[in-house]
Design a protein around this motif. Structure first.
Motif, PDB file in Angstrom:
ATOM      1  N   VAL A 190       9.186   7.921  59.288  1.00 38.33           N
ATOM      2  CA  VAL A 190       7.923   8.175  58.598  1.00 38.33           C
ATOM      3  C   VAL A 190       8.071   9.290  57.557  1.00 38.33           C
ATOM      4  CG1 VAL A 190       5.609   9.139  58.929  1.00 38.33           C
ATOM      5  CG2 VAL A 190       6.413   7.276  60.406  1.00 38.33           C
ATOM      6  N   LEU A 191       8.872  10.305  57.867  1.00 40.19           N
ATOM      7  CA  LEU A 191       8.963  11.485  57.001  1.00 40.19           C
ATOM      8  C   LEU A 191      10.030  11.391  55.919  1.00 40.19           C
ATOM      9  CD1 LEU A 191       8.603  14.354  59.654  1.00 40.19           C
ATOM     10  CD2 LEU A 191       6.843  13.481  58.124  1.00 40.19           C
ATOM     11  N   THR A 192      10.986  10.463  56.065  1.00 44.47           N
ATOM     12  CA  THR A 192      12.105  10.408  55.126  1.00 44.47           C
ATOM     13  C   THR A 192      12.363   8.982  54.661  1.00 44.47           C
ATOM     14  OG1 THR A 192      13.786  10.051  56.852  1.00 44.47           O
ATOM     15  CG2 THR A 192      13.212  12.344  56.319  1.00 44.47           C
ATOM     16  N   TRP A 242      19.585  22.969  48.083  1.00 43.17           N
ATOM     17  CA  TRP A 242      19.407  21.523  48.245  1.00 43.17           C
ATOM     18  C   TRP A 242      17.976  21.186  48.666  1.00 43.17           C
ATOM     19  CZ3 TRP A 242      23.972  23.677  50.707  1.00 43.17           C
ATOM     20  CH2 TRP A 242      25.141  23.420  49.998  1.00 43.17           C
ATOM     21  N   PRO A 243      17.503  20.010  48.303  1.00 43.77           N
ATOM     22  CA  PRO A 243      16.121  19.605  48.623  1.00 43.77           C
ATOM     23  C   PRO A 243      15.994  19.076  50.052  1.00 43.77           C
ATOM     24  CG  PRO A 243      17.192  17.875  47.362  1.00 43.77           C
ATOM     25  CD  PRO A 243      18.193  18.996  47.460  1.00 43.77           C
ATOM     26  N   ILE A 244      15.862  19.965  51.005  1.00 41.99           N
ATOM     27  CA  ILE A 244      15.746  19.568  52.412  1.00 41.99           C
ATOM     28  C   ILE A 244      14.378  18.945  52.660  1.00 41.99           C
ATOM     29  CG2 ILE A 244      15.674  20.434  54.783  1.00 41.99           C
ATOM     30  CD1 ILE A 244      17.664  22.603  53.916  1.00 41.99           C
ATOM     31  N   LYS A 245      14.374  17.736  53.178  1.00 41.86           N
ATOM     32  CA  LYS A 245      13.117  17.025  53.419  1.00 41.86           C
ATOM     33  C   LYS A 245      12.538  17.379  54.795  1.00 41.86           C
ATOM     34  CE  LYS A 245      10.198  14.063  51.657  1.00 41.86           C
ATOM     35  NZ  LYS A 245      10.534  12.636  51.403  1.00 41.86           N
ATOM     36  N   ALA A 246      13.404  17.534  55.786  1.00 40.21           N
ATOM     37  CA  ALA A 246      12.938  17.858  57.135  1.00 40.21           C
ATOM     38  C   ALA A 246      14.033  18.604  57.891  1.00 40.21           C
ATOM     39  CB  ALA A 246      12.556  16.587  57.899  1.00 40.21           C
ATOM     40  N   VAL A 247      13.603  19.432  58.824  1.00 37.64           N
ATOM     41  CA  VAL A 247      14.511  20.123  59.731  1.00 37.64           C
ATOM     42  C   VAL A 247      14.244  19.586  61.136  1.00 37.64           C
ATOM     43  CG1 VAL A 247      15.173  22.341  60.745  1.00 37.64           C
ATOM     44  CG2 VAL A 247      14.592  22.194  58.310  1.00 37.64           C
ATOM     45  N   VAL A 248      15.295  19.180  61.827  1.00 39.15           N
ATOM     46  CA  VAL A 248      15.154  18.698  63.208  1.00 39.15           C
ATOM     47  C   VAL A 248      15.832  19.710  64.119  1.00 39.15           C
ATOM     48  CG1 VAL A 248      15.462  16.770  64.785  1.00 39.15           C
ATOM     49  CG2 VAL A 248      15.321  16.344  62.318  1.00 39.15           C
ATOM     50  N   ARG A 271       7.209  29.968  58.144  1.00 41.76           N
ATOM     51  CA  ARG A 271       7.007  30.479  56.785  1.00 41.76           C
ATOM     52  C   ARG A 271       8.011  29.855  55.814  1.00 41.76           C
ATOM     53  NH1 ARG A 271       5.707  35.433  59.524  1.00 41.76           N
ATOM     54  NH2 ARG A 271       7.850  36.216  59.335  1.00 41.76           N
ATOM     55  N   LEU A 272       9.249  29.680  56.270  1.00 40.52           N
ATOM     56  CA  LEU A 272      10.246  29.011  55.431  1.00 40.52           C
ATOM     57  C   LEU A 272       9.820  27.582  55.122  1.00 40.52           C
ATOM     58  CD1 LEU A 272      13.753  30.056  56.846  1.00 40.52           C
ATOM     59  CD2 LEU A 272      12.767  30.646  54.636  1.00 40.52           C
ATOM     60  N   ALA A 273       9.316  26.893  56.142  1.00 40.49           N
ATOM     61  CA  ALA A 273       8.869  25.517  55.948  1.00 40.49           C
ATOM     62  C   ALA A 273       7.764  25.437  54.908  1.00 40.49           C
ATOM     63  CB  ALA A 273       8.395  24.926  57.278  1.00 40.49           C
ATOM     64  N   ASP A 274       6.885  26.412  54.927  1.00 38.82           N
ATOM     65  CA  ASP A 274       5.797  26.446  53.952  1.00 38.82           C
ATOM     66  C   ASP A 274       6.323  26.786  52.559  1.00 38.82           C
ATOM     67  OD1 ASP A 274       2.930  26.403  53.308  1.00 38.82           O
ATOM     68  OD2 ASP A 274       3.190  28.541  52.956  1.00 38.82           O
ATOM     69  N   ASN A 275       7.229  27.758  52.485  1.00 41.17           N
ATOM     70  CA  ASN A 275       7.762  28.187  51.181  1.00 41.17           C
ATOM     71  C   ASN A 275       8.585  27.100  50.504  1.00 41.17           C
ATOM     72  OD1 ASN A 275       6.580  30.687  51.543  1.00 41.17           O
ATOM     73  ND2 ASN A 275       8.431  31.666  52.322  1.00 41.17           N
ATOM     74  N   TYR A 276       9.341  26.346  51.292  1.00 45.76           N
ATOM     75  CA  TYR A 276      10.242  25.329  50.720  1.00 45.76           C
ATOM     76  C   TYR A 276       9.734  23.910  50.928  1.00 45.76           C
ATOM     77  CZ  TYR A 276      13.546  29.115  49.987  1.00 45.76           C
ATOM     78  OH  TYR A 276      14.148  30.279  49.561  1.00 45.76           O
ATOM     79  N   ASP A 277       8.531  23.784  51.483  1.00 39.72           N
ATOM     80  CA  ASP A 277       7.837  22.500  51.604  1.00 39.72           C
ATOM     81  C   ASP A 277       8.663  21.446  52.339  1.00 39.72           C
ATOM     82  OD1 ASP A 277       5.704  20.774  51.333  1.00 39.72           O
ATOM     83  OD2 ASP A 277       6.398  19.976  49.411  1.00 39.72           O
ATOM     84  N   PHE A 278       9.161  21.808  53.526  1.00 43.57           N
ATOM     85  CA  PHE A 278       9.796  20.792  54.362  1.00 43.57           C
ATOM     86  C   PHE A 278       9.054  20.696  55.692  1.00 43.57           C
ATOM     87  CE2 PHE A 278      12.542  24.642  55.007  1.00 43.57           C
ATOM     88  CZ  PHE A 278      12.290  24.871  56.365  1.00 43.57           C
ATOM     89  N   LYS A 279       9.202  19.551  56.354  1.00 45.43           N
ATOM     90  CA  LYS A 279       8.592  19.332  57.656  1.00 45.43           C
ATOM     91  C   LYS A 279       9.602  19.692  58.747  1.00 45.43           C
ATOM     92  CE  LYS A 279       4.601  17.924  56.280  1.00 45.43           C
ATOM     93  NZ  LYS A 279       4.082  16.564  56.513  1.00 45.43           N
ATOM     94  N   ILE A 280       9.100  19.912  59.944  1.00 39.14           N
ATOM     95  CA  ILE A 280       9.946  20.215  61.100  1.00 39.14           C
ATOM     96  C   ILE A 280       9.659  19.199  62.198  1.00 39.14           C
ATOM     97  CG2 ILE A 280      10.544  21.924  62.862  1.00 39.14           C
ATOM     98  CD1 ILE A 280       9.492  24.083  60.927  1.00 39.14           C
TER      99      ILE A 280
END
Length: 479
Positions: A190-192, A242-248, A271-280
């Motif tokens: 769903v996210l990628t 790099w454009p990280i889309k999600a962190v698992v 805060r990192l997720a918000d700053n770089y706009d990736f999902k976890i």
């Protein structure tokens, strides 16, 4: 002051006395009756306090004798080193992971490889009773289709249990899945999209590498500390490039390191997720096996911006075979349900109903308390055995729960060779090469401590230690 706070205060006072040496290892602590009289509290309150100290591994009950300070040798081996960051890329180890896993599934081997709890640590009888009742008294429903988002009474029970992780959700926000990997798989779909980049801890769970390979995702491995978890500094550097889309990741009891992130580091990650706009995507499959419950919440509990998709299951606590997991996807729930509807519908009807009935009837918390004590004891015994039998320079993880141990051997030892030789002697391990898309962990192994400690277990570790020592000697001194 409530009785809950009172028993915790009593436990803390006695724990402080033990750590200061007031009560030495092997010595008897005051009896329940004596402590009750001294503090003017009920016997039940003292018993709660002593149960809490047992959960911490500080005291042990001896039948007909009382409670004694737990006595064990010191664990002196160092913790494993931290990995380095390498460039992102597609997963190239899918075939070798499958090969190693296939080899390890041979019948009759002593199971130190797969992270599967022994049947002795599962509530098999209770689940069997509920399965029998469901199929007998709710035949039509239990043998029919179950559709996404799953059986409502089970979703209600999951929502209740999520409170223990600090996560407040409605039953309507829970989607039942075929275990945790299914939840992570659907979340990634769903996210990628194929070609996207995801970040994972290093070392990471090999199943995640297999899923990334299946979905055509690029992976960048972020070093994980055996104590504090994923390196936020390295993650930030990677996100800058790099454009990280999600962190698992796993915030509580990562697999295989066993690390747990502090709440402060969890907030930094958000805060990192918000700053770089990736999902976890948070895999919290071991969360209920934290030895000291209530000290660390799930990452999802701190999520205020809907950045975290939460995944878990009962595979490590109830049974891997029931295949019951769940995902809390927030704004992505509709997409998850649509994907599930056109692939698997939902998890098995019979097992969803049986697990819901088991949770409703109580006993699960008592079961968890028992297995946490067993796993704490097992981990300590396995750690000490590795320290005793493995070659000098071996490093050992210190997880705060669960039942897996990460062991780092001297760098000149190739654990793929230990894996092959151990199989010939009827022992399976999980070699480090399957936990990374790089060559960084070829000298490491993951051990399953979710099995009863006995002579066979000790003999297996002695054998592994001998094999490792022989390979060390053949490889010569460190260059």
């Amino acid at each position: 002051m409530t009785s809950l706070l009172l028993y915790q205060r009593i436990a803390q006072q006695l724990a402080d006395d033990i750590r200061r040496g007031v009560y030495q290892p092997g010595e008897r602590v005051p009896s329940v009756r004596k402590m009750s009289t001294q503090l003017n509290v009920s016997h039940a309150t003292v018993l709660q306090a002593y149960a809490n100290l047992e959960d911490q591994g500080l005291i042990r009950a001896r039948p007909q004798s009382g409670f004694y300070v737990h006595q064990s040798p010191a664990l002196t081996a160092a913790t494993p080193d931290i990995a380095r960051v390498e460039r992102p890329g597609l997963v190239t180890r899918g075939s070798i992971i499958n090969q190693v896993l296939s080899e390890s599934r041979r019948e009759g081997v002593f199971p130190l490889g797969a992270a599967v709890p022994h049947v002795e640590y599962l509530p098999v009888r209770a689940i069997s009773q509920q399965l029998a009742k469901v199929t007998r008294f709710q035949t039509a429903k239990s043998f029919g289709y179950m559709f996404s988002p799953g059986y409502e009474p089970l979703r209600r029970q999951v929502a209740i249990r999520m409170r223990d992780a600090g996560v407040v959700v409605d039953p309507s926000e829970v989607v039942i899945t075929h275990g945790c990997v299914d939840a992570v798989h659907m979340s990634l779909r769903v996210l990628t999209k194929p070609g996207d980049l995801i970040a994972v801890e290093s070392p990471t769970y090999y199943g995640l590498l297999q899923v990334a390979d299946l979905l055509g995702l690029k992976v960048i491995e972020i070093p994980g500390d055996p104590t504090t978890g994923i390196s936020l500094e390295a993650l930030q550097l990677a996100a800058n490039q790099w454009p990280i889309k999600a962190v698992v990741l796993t915030a509580r009891l990562s697999n295989p390191l066993g690390s747990t992130m502090t709440e402060d580091r969890q907030r930094q990650l958000l805060r990192l997720a918000d700053n770089y706009d990736f999902k976890i995507i948070e895999d919290d499959i071991y969360g209920e096996l934290m030895f000291e419950q209530g000290t660390t919440r799930a990452l999802k509990a701190l999520d205020r911006d809907a950045r975290v998709v939460y995944c878990s299951s009962f595979s490590k606590t109830l049974s891997p075979g029931v295949r019951i997991g769940w995902v809390i996807a927030g704004r992505h729930q509709e997409e998850i349900e649509r994907l599930q509807t056109f692939t698997t519908y939902s998890a098995c009807s019979v097992t969803q109903m049986a697990v819901a009935a088991y949770l409703e009837n109580g006993g699960y918390d008592r079961h968890l308390r028992t297995v946490r004590q067993e796993y704490r004891k097992n981990l300590n015994l396995f750690q000490l055995a590795v320290q005793q039998y493995f070659p000098e320079g071996t490093q050992i993880s210190r997880p705060k729960g669960g039942f897996i141990l990460w062991v780092s051997l001297p760098a000149r030892v190739n654990t793929k060779e230990i894996h092959l030789q151990a199989l010939k002697q009827g022992i399976s391990i999980a070699p480090g090469l399957i936990f990374s898309n790089t060559e960084q962990f070829n000298h490491c192994i993951r051990l399953n401590c979710g099995i009863p400690w006995n002579r066979e277990a000790e003999r297996a570790l002695m054998t592994l230690g001998l094999l490792a020592t022989q390979l060390c000697q053949e490889a010569g001194p460190e260059s």
